[in-house]
Motif scaffolding. Sequence first.
Motif: not given
Length: 294
Positions: A112-121, A162-165, A287-292
């Motif tokens: 999540a941190l890697e994706t967040l850093g790319q999209r929303h630094p 909400e259910p995530w994973r 970003v977290l929902w993208g890891l569901s």
Amino acid sequence: MREISLDRLRTLVAIVDLGSFAEAARALNLAPPTVSLHIADLEARVGGSLLSRTRGRVQPSAIGETLVERARRLLADAEQALEDVQRQVLGLAGRVRLGASTGAIAQLLPQALETLGQRHPGIDLQVAVLTSQESLKRLAEGSLDIGLVALPQTPVKGLRIEPWRKDPVMAFLPSRWQCPDPVTPQWLAAQPLILNDHSTRLSRLTSEWFALGGQQPTARIQLNYNDAIKSLVAAGYGATLLPHEAATPLPDTRIAMRPLQPPLWRQLGIAHRAGDVERSTQHVLEVLWGLSAD
């Protein structure tokens, strides 16, 4: 001295920069009497003259120069503060506070941190190691923005959970052991065990799984740090039960991973306050929902 309005300071700076009350009034879109009232109010508050007219141009007095210098800083700070807040409102920057267990932090948050850093630094994600109950408590208090929590949970007023994973719990065993496939409660209970401590939802899940086979084993050691548990398994100290996220690498070659019979699942949810969510928090949630995982 009573507080001074930024509008009045802005008027003073405009007069000094433009050299004229009339020009300042035009630049600030104010009526000339309003400009005069601003200066009169400032002079009444500081107790001295701020401006003088020399050769047809308005000049600051010594007191005026001091106040203009400070006014420029205050106005610049105010503009910067507004810009910072606007960036946060737009989701371009901001601080988001997240609570999660050590397992989620070790395996899922790095992605999540890697994706967040790319999209929303510009977003600063601050992470705290918390149990599910601690996360829910802090969310309700307002000192946390997002919690990754074990499911199921009792509903909490003002929070959305909400259910995530849903990830399978697997047996992690020293690879030199002769291990059945799949692993049953009866077989595993007879082995030396390294388990999560009683404060975790995973501990309750594994206890229920053992109970299905009529077992109630005692662990050699109880820990809350999954990576430390895996290190002990690799060293041959015992076996454990841990979730395995599909996107995570396979364990150390000294560790064998086996499915359970009956199967066991670890369910996680995402919790946050109900109602409007700040843009920066919404970006982290996306970003977290993208890891569901189903």
